[in-house]
Design a protein around this motif. Sequence first.
Motif, short mmCIF file in Angstrom:
data_model
loop_
_atom_site.label_atom_id
_atom_site.label_comp_id
_atom_site.label_asym_id
_atom_site.label_seq_id
_atom_site.Cartn_x
_atom_site.Cartn_y
_atom_site.Cartn_z
N ALA A 379 55.99 21.32 103.39
CA ALA A 379 55.25 22.18 102.47
C ALA A 379 55.38 21.69 101.04
CB ALA A 379 55.76 23.62 102.59
N VAL A 380 56.59 21.31 100.65
CA VAL A 380 56.81 20.81 99.29
C VAL A 380 56.03 19.51 99.07
CG1 VAL A 380 58.56 19.85 97.74
CG2 VAL A 380 59.02 21.98 98.99
N ALA A 381 55.98 18.65 100.08
CA ALA A 381 55.21 17.42 99.96
C ALA A 381 53.73 17.73 99.73
CB ALA A 381 55.39 16.57 101.22
N LEU A 382 53.20 18.73 100.44
CA LEU A 382 51.80 19.13 100.23
C LEU A 382 51.58 19.72 98.84
CD1 LEU A 382 50.98 20.69 103.71
CD2 LEU A 382 49.73 18.80 102.64
N LEU A 383 52.56 20.47 98.34
CA LEU A 383 52.43 21.01 96.99
C LEU A 383 52.26 19.90 95.96
CD1 LEU A 383 55.15 23.85 96.86
CD2 LEU A 383 52.67 24.12 97.04
N GLY A 384 52.89 18.76 96.23
CA GLY A 384 52.81 17.65 95.29
C GLY A 384 51.68 16.68 95.54
N ASP A 385 50.85 16.91 96.54
CA ASP A 385 49.78 15.98 96.90
C ASP A 385 48.45 16.74 96.99
OD1 ASP A 385 48.06 14.12 98.04
OD2 ASP A 385 49.58 13.31 99.40
N LYS A 386 47.74 16.79 95.89
CA LYS A 386 46.50 17.58 95.82
C LYS A 386 45.46 17.08 96.80
CE LYS A 386 42.96 19.22 92.60
NZ LYS A 386 42.49 19.20 91.18
N GLN A 387 45.32 15.78 96.94
CA GLN A 387 44.30 15.24 97.84
C GLN A 387 44.60 15.61 99.30
OE1 GLN A 387 41.37 13.91 96.94
NE2 GLN A 387 42.09 14.48 94.89
N ALA A 388 45.87 15.57 99.67
CA ALA A 388 46.24 15.95 101.04
C ALA A 388 45.96 17.43 101.27
CB ALA A 388 47.72 15.64 101.28
N ARG A 389 46.21 18.27 100.26
CA ARG A 389 45.93 19.70 100.38
C ARG A 389 44.43 19.95 100.54
NH1 ARG A 389 48.99 20.39 95.85
NH2 ARG A 389 47.24 21.33 94.71
N ILE A 390 43.63 19.26 99.76
CA ILE A 390 42.18 19.43 99.85
C ILE A 390 41.68 19.02 101.23
CG2 ILE A 390 39.97 18.55 99.00
CD1 ILE A 390 41.26 18.41 96.21
N ALA A 391 42.18 17.88 101.72
CA ALA A 391 41.75 17.40 103.03
C ALA A 391 42.14 18.37 104.14
CB ALA A 391 42.35 16.02 103.30
N ALA A 392 43.37 18.90 104.08
CA ALA A 392 43.82 19.85 105.11
C ALA A 392 43.04 21.16 105.01
CB ALA A 392 45.32 20.13 104.95
N GLY A 393 42.73 21.59 103.79
CA GLY A 393 41.96 22.81 103.61
C GLY A 393 40.55 22.68 104.16
N GLU A 394 39.90 21.55 103.90
CA GLU A 394 38.55 21.33 104.44
C GLU A 394 38.59 21.23 105.96
OE1 GLU A 394 37.25 17.85 102.41
OE2 GLU A 394 36.65 18.94 100.58
N ALA A 395 39.63 20.60 106.49
CA ALA A 395 39.78 20.52 107.95
C ALA A 395 39.95 21.91 108.56
CB ALA A 395 40.97 19.63 108.31
N GLY A 396 40.69 22.78 107.86
CA GLY A 396 40.89 24.14 108.35
C GLY A 396 39.59 24.93 108.40
N ARG A 397 38.79 24.82 107.36
CA ARG A 397 37.51 25.55 107.34
C ARG A 397 36.60 25.05 108.46
NH1 ARG A 397 38.09 24.75 101.62
NH2 ARG A 397 38.53 26.73 100.54
N SER A 398 36.55 23.74 108.63
CA SER A 398 35.72 23.18 109.71
C SER A 398 36.23 23.61 111.08
CB SER A 398 35.70 21.65 109.61
OG SER A 398 35.13 21.23 108.38
N PHE A 399 37.53 23.60 111.25
CA PHE A 399 38.15 24.01 112.51
C PHE A 399 37.80 25.46 112.84
CE2 PHE A 399 42.04 26.23 114.08
CZ PHE A 399 41.99 25.81 115.40
N ALA A 400 37.95 26.35 111.85
CA ALA A 400 37.65 27.77 112.08
C ALA A 400 36.18 27.97 112.41
CB ALA A 400 38.04 28.58 110.85
N ALA A 401 35.30 27.28 111.70
CA ALA A 401 33.86 27.44 111.94
C ALA A 401 33.45 26.93 113.31
CB ALA A 401 33.08 26.73 110.84
#
Length: 421
Positions: A379-401
Amino acid sequence: MLARLSYALLWLCALPFVLLRLAWRARRQPAYLRHLGERFGHYAVRAPLPVIWVHAVSVGETRAAEPLVRALLAHWPDHTVLLTHMTPTGRETSENLFGREPRVLRGYLPYDLGSACRSFLSHFRPRVGIVMETELWPTLLASCSARGVPVLLANARLSERSARRYARWPALTRMTVGALAGIGAQTEADARRLGDLGASGVAVTGNIKFDISPPDALIALGASFRQRVGGRPVLLAASTREGEETLILEAFRAQAPDDAMLALVPRHPQRFDEVARLVEAGGLKLQRRSDEAPVEAETRVWLGDSMGEMFAYYAAADVALIGGSWLPFGGQNLIEACAVGTPVVLGPHTFNFAQVAELAIAAGAAQRAADVDEGMKSAVALLGDKQARIAAGEAGRSFAAAHRGATARTMAIVERLFAGS
């Protein structure tokens, strides 16, 4: 018949202990002693006929039922929907979701005693019953079958652990699942396990929780939460269970950056004060969501002591640690986090959401960790990596849809039950 008689006798013997447990739980949550008569089939409210009955035991099942209840109301505008629960928090959740809808009534499901079940059915006279997930009450289902009330087990899930437990009572379990008029399972694995227990005609309908849309009001509330925090990174510990908070607080204290804030949301409201004391005992500055105050710069833990706002907490967070998965509770729903685009970190115990968890990991929306320390590191690694957070967030939205549609498939079964009733 012998199995059912033995079950009924066991219930009668267990009833004093059930009532003692109810009184014990009421020490923490007095609402358990309200509407006590309903637990024996005695109701003050009377639903205008005709009635569609939906049973959702507690908070998770009630929230999962929301898309289905709204579809039922739209499809049968002349019907009343009766929502039954087993816990005060489930009942409160239904009030929050449907309190302004005059065609939704609520009550407690009676204990599985013959007289109570008959009284319940005589009072409300439902045309169709829908039981969410895996609430299999032998006496109630037998009573429904005897009265010609078709019952659908919807959004059904059955873990290997639960399947082994039901398999200890093979004759009773076969009779119970045989009394169901239909089953809509979340996954092929759930359908197979239900079939192994004697269920027939099981359809795989998917998980209705994917059909829950983040309400605009809660997304706006999440933005308001974020404004209170300011520009600090926010780590959310969502729906945590007893024993997990201590582990998470220790890992947060040891690993999180000094400017990071932990939003800590216990699963059960009766534990809010207990968790607050844990935080204060650990020397971390605490504020509560219920204080409605700006979050001070030195506050390290913000306690989410509210109900029905989980979407808002997810929307306000940068990363979410999913509670129930760090100790062997089986995990909590991660779909809401994915739907709003919040990266997820899971612990090793996700047997209640096994397929959803694996699919989310495969989609890049979630990560799994072996324990809390490893989870906090991720979690701390993701807090420090904005691009990784954005990619995981977009993957989550696509997964849910990609996994929506279970409500429509479930409604198709309900329509067939209506046609045959």
